[in-house]
Design a protein around this motif. Structure first.
Motif, short mmCIF file in Angstrom:
data_model
loop_
_atom_site.label_atom_id
_atom_site.label_comp_id
_atom_site.label_asym_id
_atom_site.label_seq_id
_atom_site.Cartn_x
_atom_site.Cartn_y
_atom_site.Cartn_z
N ALA A 1 0.83 -1.20 0.00
CA ALA A 1 0.00 0.00 0.00
C ALA A 1 0.86 1.25 0.00
N ARG A 2 1.94 1.24 0.79
CA ARG A 2 2.84 2.40 0.83
C ARG A 2 3.47 2.66 -0.54
N LYS A 3 3.87 1.61 -1.21
CA LYS A 3 4.53 1.78 -2.50
C LYS A 3 3.53 2.18 -3.58
N PHE A 4 2.28 1.73 -3.45
CA PHE A 4 1.25 2.19 -4.38
C PHE A 4 1.06 3.70 -4.26
N ILE A 5 1.10 4.20 -3.04
CA ILE A 5 0.96 5.64 -2.82
C ILE A 5 2.07 6.40 -3.55
N ASP A 6 3.30 5.87 -3.47
CA ASP A 6 4.43 6.51 -4.16
C ASP A 6 4.23 6.48 -5.68
N LEU A 7 3.71 5.36 -6.20
CA LEU A 7 3.51 5.25 -7.64
C LEU A 7 2.46 6.24 -8.14
N VAL A 8 1.40 6.42 -7.37
CA VAL A 8 0.33 7.31 -7.79
C VAL A 8 0.80 8.76 -7.81
N LYS A 9 1.79 9.09 -6.99
CA LYS A 9 2.31 10.46 -6.98
C LYS A 9 2.81 10.87 -8.36
N ASP A 10 3.35 9.92 -9.12
CA ASP A 10 3.85 10.24 -10.46
C ASP A 10 2.74 10.40 -11.49
N LEU A 11 1.49 10.17 -11.05
CA LEU A 11 0.35 10.36 -11.95
C LEU A 11 -0.42 11.63 -11.64
N ASP A 12 0.19 12.53 -10.83
CA ASP A 12 -0.56 13.69 -10.36
C ASP A 12 -0.95 14.66 -11.47
N HIS A 13 -0.41 14.47 -12.69
CA HIS A 13 -0.81 15.31 -13.82
C HIS A 13 -2.14 14.86 -14.42
N ILE A 14 -2.64 13.72 -13.97
CA ILE A 14 -3.90 13.17 -14.49
C ILE A 14 -5.03 13.48 -13.52
N LYS A 15 -6.12 13.98 -14.02
CA LYS A 15 -7.28 14.29 -13.19
C LYS A 15 -7.79 13.03 -12.49
N GLY A 16 -7.99 13.10 -11.19
CA GLY A 16 -8.48 11.96 -10.42
C GLY A 16 -7.39 11.17 -9.74
N ALA A 17 -6.11 11.46 -10.05
CA ALA A 17 -5.01 10.73 -9.42
C ALA A 17 -4.99 10.97 -7.92
N SER A 18 -5.34 12.19 -7.51
CA SER A 18 -5.36 12.49 -6.08
C SER A 18 -6.41 11.66 -5.35
N LYS A 19 -7.53 11.38 -6.05
CA LYS A 19 -8.56 10.53 -5.45
C LYS A 19 -8.04 9.11 -5.24
N LEU A 20 -7.33 8.57 -6.23
CA LEU A 20 -6.76 7.24 -6.10
C LEU A 20 -5.72 7.21 -4.99
N GLN A 21 -4.95 8.27 -4.86
CA GLN A 21 -3.95 8.31 -3.80
C GLN A 21 -4.63 8.34 -2.43
N ARG A 22 -5.72 9.09 -2.29
CA ARG A 22 -6.46 9.11 -1.02
C ARG A 22 -7.01 7.72 -0.68
N MET A 23 -7.49 7.02 -1.70
CA MET A 23 -8.02 5.68 -1.46
C MET A 23 -6.91 4.72 -1.02
N CYS A 24 -5.74 4.86 -1.62
CA CYS A 24 -4.60 4.03 -1.21
C CYS A 24 -4.18 4.35 0.22
N ARG A 25 -4.23 5.62 0.57
CA ARG A 25 -3.89 6.01 1.95
C ARG A 25 -4.92 5.46 2.94
N SER A 26 -6.18 5.51 2.54
CA SER A 26 -7.23 4.95 3.40
C SER A 26 -7.05 3.45 3.58
N GLU A 27 -6.65 2.78 2.49
CA GLU A 27 -6.39 1.34 2.58
C GLU A 27 -5.24 1.06 3.53
#
Length: 505
Positions: free
Chosen positions: A47-73
């Protein structure tokens, strides 16, 4: 031996036997707890590493939502560490969303032209929005990530699933119906199902017959699944019509999501309420990867041994890439007509976009636009988009543009305006019905409704810098076909009282 002595002997033997059983069970329980503890650590690390991977997608709309879900997980998994029981860890790890998140991250990295992640779309007859995992091909393809096992999905499709589980074919029909109400550049988005833990051949063929493109490893229906379906059909006449519960099943999906935490205390259930939004069938942990081929951070994925149990077969997206090759994006290839907003007309003729950006304007807005123009000129990209397309302007847009130009425009800006308008077709105001029905608000004004609505009626993409109206319309459930660009003002007259810029910023 006396009767009392015999009873004592039996009690001693039974006591010794019970002690032995307790020791064996205790050792077994300790072993299970130890295994679950190690697995829980792997989930947490993943889960921690997924959060890091999603950070590199921050130029895509909705990436922050996926990152929040990973943090919640991650918080959910950390909460599980407080419970030492083997049953608690084992059962609740099975409800982890990491398999689905793994598929979303992979699709976001590998599908062509990804513009949105976890994007909600309104749909008639459904109170909740339909959430599309990944919107690819510049909006022309909706990708649904499926991270559940193929055989389990096949059983649900055959009507042998648990109460409340909707099969993928019914979900596919929802996607097709919803996509037809959200065209991109007046074309219905294609729907693509990406299977991250295989798909049975019959199910894949059924989806394709509906018009869904499918990627993922295809497998036959195994003997165990076939036997379950056959036995159930023979032994249970009460379950002949699984359709009767479909509407009730849909309303219970959110309840089933909440039950994932039923074994924890009420306080912990409240903390984990954020998990209720998980996908319909995407919460199976025993899902998909022998190898992971993400373009970036490959080494990071290779370090996560857990992925082999999360994702078992990796779908490819070549079928999407075929329509996304060449220098032009799909969206530009299908656009033949454009509707010019007032903001676009001003941008095209403005002095600041035609070489006059090297001035130190005293007005803050103009100074900011000039600085932006020096860093990244608007006109080259805008002209490239408009090239070869039929340009329209409605009467309201034309009248207001001429009024602004007469008041604020300089001689060269007025000359460029006449050249531009000679290539533009003027049409009468004729907004579409769906635009007329939009309620008035501070951001949805009548003038914008006329301009955007006329383009909508013409089936022309409206070119505009008015992003606030576009967002407000989307909140009302109306998505317009638009091409957005940065805003620019008329500046020629302001140059007379402004010094040239001493440096480019």
């Amino acid at each position: 031996m006396a009767e009392g002595q015999l009873d004592d002997s039996v009690r001693e033997d039974n006591s010794a036997l019970l002690d032995s059983v307790r020791e064996d069970n205790s050792a077994l329980l300790d072993s299970v707890r130890e295994d679950n503890s190690a697995l829980l650590d792997q989930y947490t690390d993943c889960a921690r590493k997924f959060i890091d991977l999603v950070k590199d997608l921050d130029h895509i709309k909705g990436a922050s939502k996926l990152q929040r879900m990973c943090r919640s997980e991650l918080k959910y998994l950390q909460t599980l560490k407080k419970f030492s029981g083997a049953e608690v860890c084992g059962n609740h790890l099975k409800s982890s969303n990491l398999g689905h998140f793994a598929g979303c991250i992979h699709a976001a990295y590998n599908a062509p032209g990804v513009v949105q992640i976890l994007s909600p779309f309104a749909m008639d007859g459904r109170s909740e929005n339909l959430v599309v995992d990944v919107v690819a091909n510049q909006g022309q393809t909706w990708v649904k990530v499926i991270a559940r096992k193929a055989q389990a999905l096949h059983l649900i499709w055959a009507g042998r699933g648990q109460f409340g589980e909707r099969d993928l074919v019914k979900q596919a029909k929802d996607y097709l119906r919803c996509s037809s109400h959200h065209p991109i550049n007046f074309q219905t988005p294609k729907v693509h199902f990406a299977f991250y833990n295989q798909v049975t051949v019959p199910m894949a063929e059924c989806l394709e017959q509906l018009g869904i493109s499918v990627s993922g490893e295809r497998v036959a229906v195994d003997e165990g699944t076939a036997n379950q379906i056959s036995l159930a059909c023979v032994s249970s006449s009460d379950e002949e019509d699984s359709e009767e519960s479909s509407s009730e099943s849909e309303s219970n999906e959110s309840v089933l999501q909440q039950e994932r935490l039923s074994g924890l205390s009420g306080a912990h259930q409240d903390k984990q309420a954020c998990f209720k939004h998980s996908g319909d069938l995407n919460c199976d942990t025993n899902t998909a990867t022998k190898s992971w081929q993400i373009a970036k951070n490959v080494q990071l994925f290779n370090e996560m041994a857990l992925l082999d149990s999360l994702v078992g077969s990796l779908p490819q997206f070549e079928c999407l890439s075929e329509s996304f090759t060449g220098t032009n994006s799909p969206s530009s290839l299908v656009i033949e007509k454009v509707n010019l907003d007032i903001t676009t007309l001003i941008t095209l003729v403005s002095s600041v976009t035609n070489g006059g950006c090297h001035f130190e304007f005293s007005e803050k807005v103009l100074a900011q636009q000039a600085a932006e123009e020096r860093r990244e000129p608007v006109l080259p990209k805008l002209k490239q988009f408009l090239h070869g397309k039929k340009m329209y302007v409605c009467q309201t847009a034309l009248d207001d543009f001429r009024s602004i130009l007469e008041t604020l425009g300089g001689p060269e800006e007025k000359r460029r305006a006449e050249e531009l308008l000679s290539d533009v077709t003027v049409v009468q105001d004729d907004p579409s019905d769906r635009t007329k029905d939009m309620p008035y608000s501070l951001k949805i004004r009548d003038r914008s409704k006329v301009i955007f609505g006329t383009g909508d009626k013409l089936r022309a993409v409206t070119v505009t810098a008015n992003s606030s109206f576009v967002r407000a319309a989307q909140h009302q459930g109306v998505s317009f076909a638009v091409h957005l660009h940065p805003s620019r003002a008329l500046t020629e007259e302001k140059e007379k009282s402004t010094l040239p810029s001493s440096k480019d910023q």
